[in-house]
Design an enzyme around this catalytic site. Structure first.
Site, PDB file in Angstrom:
ATOM      1  N   GLU B 146      33.782 -40.763 112.621  1.00  0.00           N
ATOM      2  CA  GLU B 146      34.508 -41.143 113.847  1.00  0.00           C
ATOM      3  C   GLU B 146      35.739 -42.004 113.542  1.00  0.00           C
ATOM      4  OE1 GLU B 146      33.534 -39.857 116.670  1.00  0.00           O
ATOM      5  OE2 GLU B 146      31.514 -39.169 116.166  1.00  0.00           O
ATOM      6  N   LEU B 147      36.290 -41.836 112.351  1.00  0.00           N
ATOM      7  CA  LEU B 147      37.440 -42.632 111.891  1.00  0.00           C
ATOM      8  C   LEU B 147      37.179 -44.139 111.993  1.00  0.00           C
ATOM      9  CD1 LEU B 147      40.673 -40.702 113.001  1.00  0.00           C
ATOM     10  CD2 LEU B 147      39.244 -40.390 110.992  1.00  0.00           C
TER      11      LEU B 147
END
Lengths: 406, 410
Positions: B146-147
């Site tokens: 999810e970065l």
């Protein structure tokens, strides 16, 4: 408005809803003449009742002497009549009440008609079957539009077995004679469409709400090591107390230090006491009797979980009351309230394993309990009686329109 | 004028089965095979297969001038193998064109970096091996689940040998800076930081079919016109691959858009690069990120996975078992435990969006976050029972979090 006694004299949600709606209407400036059956032996309680009523502006109370009470069955009515004849005061003996509940409903309607003829009003609003005849009589006498409000059908009360034909007929004639019907949920709307052949376009869904001003925020939680799971409601078939006891057995197998409290009274109470004993829950299952006022909030506060396992619950205000007290709730999906509440646990009433699974989860995992309490406590704030009151006003307008009024 | 870097995220979790407290000690079926198969087949048909076909055609048509990067989780690959092997084959075919790059991440799409660096390293290594095995590719660029990102993470990943890392081009870290340059994470030696241009990415991923949006309808030509005047090294268009056909359905024209966009851009002399090709750029500046951020929701933080006590206690308990789980040398048990580290399980327990019934619900197999928590905890308790090798005939004592449990702030 043909309604029922206000809390704290009510026996269940019907009185709470009547009070809430009347108060909400009053806030919106709607004047209400509130007609209620007045129990003959309760004459001494007059001042209290007036105090309760005088709390609400725009409301005048008209009483009709009658031993009729909300949720009453014919058997209960006849017991009451017998009691009155034996023990009642002179005044109560003067009145000639119906021999059975059904005659009394007719007699009540005649009295209601008289009141209607002498009052000035725009619309008639009748709550549940016992007042429908009164509502129809008032409509016939005055030509004013009739709104009937359905809080519970005969199918909810009986679970579909042993539906009383007489009651059914009165309900149906109420729906047929009404210009607009208010149902407390989509669940109930579907029921009357299905079982009474009601035109769905005639039905307004008016979800109930919960009162915030009259409750005791300071009710203390009883401290102790034991976890408490609460059932609070009439101990009748409709409320599913037997499913609660079954699930409790499964919970007790997995969780130590848990007690189950059943608060309320009703025809299934002896059976439930027996059932609890049979299942070896005698010292884990406590019967607290019928609670009123502050005691109700105290019960919610002391509980780690409130369970409403109703078999058929048209709405169900009690989960909102529990949430108002910051208590997590587990409710049956067969309820109107489950249509409008998100931050709670839901289960099919017949799925005892899943009911127990969820009860155990709340008892064992405090983060779950805390999240439910926190978010439920926030969510419940949106359930103000002003919302259903406004929906009633919309229903009145539509009823007046239908009668060709302004 | 600036170039374009496409990166697509491909992920499917192993969703959990409805697991009751009464199953503990009796059933080791943790995962909902039926549901997982159903979802995989649906998404394969709507997205993976048709999208891969378009990408392959684009690569062939533009003769190596169209490029893109993928990050495919281990849990997605396992489910391709199990339920839709043709999807894996089509990714292998893309890999063989040499115009496609694969990024590195945790095999289980987990939040392990936040709770166990050892586990993080293990899962990254597992993922490397999977990329090598299936695509013959050795990733040089890392993207975390999810970065999720901060300085420290960039530093850690550099030590694992990566040359670049991806993150969200969030306003609060960029300030007046543009996301369209290659940066260097503060505290790293020579790492490159590639930031998502969230505006242009979300135009495709979220707004494409929104009729109320001023850009609607979005055509390849219109979008290329927006990009043409932009300044910088690269416009990083990062998005879920499921955008194509799953989030934006085929009838929105999304595939048509995708197949025409590269031609429109190349016509304007805008070229495509993969993340590893961007390493050659000198960093424009350093970017300093202390607090963890992510690409999720408007908050761009960790609140989707870790904002409430259910999420926090579930994940902490899960990771507190790691040492014992690994020590057990029970391959099956380790694998089950690892599948439970997938971030989606904690996402399902999120309460914050539950009120408005927004898009998140579409991806949630549970009716509500509480059911997600209950299922997860029951399964974890079964895992504990097995881990401790308790007598299964005996009544199982449940593990109850103590009152002293402290919530870690991340």
């Amino acid at each position: 408005m043909f309604g029922w006694e206000f809390p704290p004299f009510n026996k269940g949600g019907l009185g709470v809803a009547c009070y809430g709606i009347t108060k909400g209407l009053s806030n919106k400036g709607v004047k209400t003449t509130f007609v209620i059956p007045k129990a003959p032996e309760d004459a001494h309680a007059d001042h209290v009742k007036l105090v309760v009523a005088s709390n609400i502006k725009n409301v005048s109370i008209k009483e009709i002497h009658s031993p009729m009470a909300a949720y009453m069955t014919n058997v209960e009515y006849q017991e009451r009549i017998r009691h009155l004849l034996l023990h009642g005061n002179e005044k109560s003996k003067d009145e000639i009440y119906g021999q059975d509940l059904f005659q009394e409903v007719e007699r009540y309607a005649l009295r209601a008609r008289k009141i209607a003829e002498n009052e000035d009003f725009d619309v008639i609003h009748a709550h549940d079957w016992m007042t429908y005849k009164a509502g129809i009589a008032a409509k016939n006498a005055t030509g004013k539009p009739l709104v009937v409000h359905i809080h519970a059908t005969e199918f909810d009360r009986t679970g579909g077995n042993g539906v009383n034909q007489y009651v059914y007929d009165i309900e149906k004639s109420g729906f047929d004679n009404a210009d607009v019907i208010c149902a407390v949920s989509n669940f109930t709307k579907n029921k009357i469409v299905e079982h009474y052949g009601v035109d769905p376009n005639k039905v307004h869904v008016v979800h109930n709400a919960v009162e915030f001003t009259n409750f005791n925020e300071n009710a203390q939680k009883i401290s102790g090591n034991e976890k408490i799971v609460l059932f609070l409601g009439r101990i009748t078939l409709q409320k599913g107390p037997d499913y609660f006891v079954e699930a409790a057995r499964k919970v007790a197998d997995k969780v130590k230090n848990v007690k189950f409290v059943i608060a309320g009274s009703g025809d299934m109470m002896p059976k439930m006491i027996e059932m609890a004993a049979e299942k070896g829950l005698a010292n884990k299952m406590l019967f607290a009797g019928f609670l009123r006022g502050e005691d109700i909030d105290r019960a919610y506060k002391m509980a780690d979980l409130y369970v409403m396992p109703s078999v058929s619950e048209p709405f169900g205000i009690t989960p909102l009351e529990a949430m108002r007290n910051g208590t997590p709730v587990l409710i049956s999906k067969q309820s109107g309230v489950s249509e409008v509440v998100n931050h709670c646990l839901k289960v099919d009433f017949w799925d005892i394993d899943e009911m127990a699974n969820k009860m155990i989860a709340v008892l064992n995992h405090s983060p779950l309990k805390e999240c439910l309490a926190e978010h439920g406590g926030q969510e419940v704030l949106k359930f103000s009686w002003d919302v259903p009151a406004q929906k009633c006003i919309d229903a009145y307008k539509s009823a007046i329109e239908k009668r060709g009024g302004k | 004028m600036t170039d374009i870097c496409f990166y697509f995220q491909v992920h499917q979790p192993f969703r959990l089965r409805r697991y009751s407290v009464f199953d503990i000690g009796k059933s080791t079926e943790y995962f909902d095979e039926k549901k997982n198969e159903e979802v995989m087949k649906k998404v394969a048909g709507k997205c993976y297969l048709p999208a891969n076909k378009v990408i392959l055609e684009l690569i062939r048509k533009h003769d190596g001038n169209f490029k893109a990067a993928y990050s495919i989780t281990g849990t997605a690959i396992e489910q391709f193998e199990k339920y839709a092997p043709e999807v894996l084959d089509s990714f292998k075919e893309l890999a063989s064109t040499k115009c496609v790059e694969f990024l590195s991440e945790t095999y289980y799409h987990s939040l392990s970096y936040l709770y166990s660096k050892d586990e993080f390293k293990d899962q990254v290594e597992m993922h490397r091996k999977a990329m090598k095995k299936h695509f013959g590719f050795n990733p040089k660029v890392f993207r975390n689940t999810e970065l999720i990102y901060n300085n420290e993470l960039a530093n850690f990943v550099e030590k694992l040998g990566y040359k670049a890392i991806l993150a969200e081009g969030a306003d609060h870290i960029l300030g007046w800076k543009s996301p369209n340059f290659v940066y260097k994470p503060k505290t790293t030696r020579k790492m490159r930081l590639l930031l998502k241009n969230y505006k242009l990415s979300d135009d495709i991923a979220f707004r494409f079919s929104n009729k109320g949006w001023e850009g609607y309808p979005l055509t390849a030509k219109k979008y290329a016109d927006w990009i043409e005047p932009a300044m910088g090294d690269t416009i990083n268009l990062f998005m879920d691959y499921e955008t194509f056909g799953e989030h934006q359905w085929e009838d929105t024209g999304i595939f048509n858009f995708l197949s025409h966009l590269p031609g429109e851009l190349l016509k304007r002399n805008i070229s495509f690069h993969t993340p590893s090709e961007l390493i050659a750029h000198e960093p424009k500046d350093e970017i300093d990120v202390h607090h963890m951020m992510s690409w999720a929701d408007v908050e761009r933080d960790l609140s989707a996975w870790l904002s409430n006590k259910m999420q926090q206690s579930a994940i902490q308990e899960l990771f507190s078992l790691r040492t014992e789980v690994i020590k057990s040398r029970d391959k099956e048990l380790i694998e089950r435990w690892r599948k439970m580290t997938t971030s989606d399980h904690f996402y399902y327990m999120c309460v914050k969006w539950f009120n408005d019934g927004d898009v998140h619900k579409y991806f949630n197999p549970y009716d509500n976050p509480y059911d997600a928590f209950i299922t997860f905890m029951n399964i974890m308790n079964d895992l504990i029972v097995r881990l401790k090798g308790e007598d299964l005939n005996r009544q199982t004592a449940l593990r109850i979090p103590t009152h002293n449990t402290k919530w870690v702030r991340v």
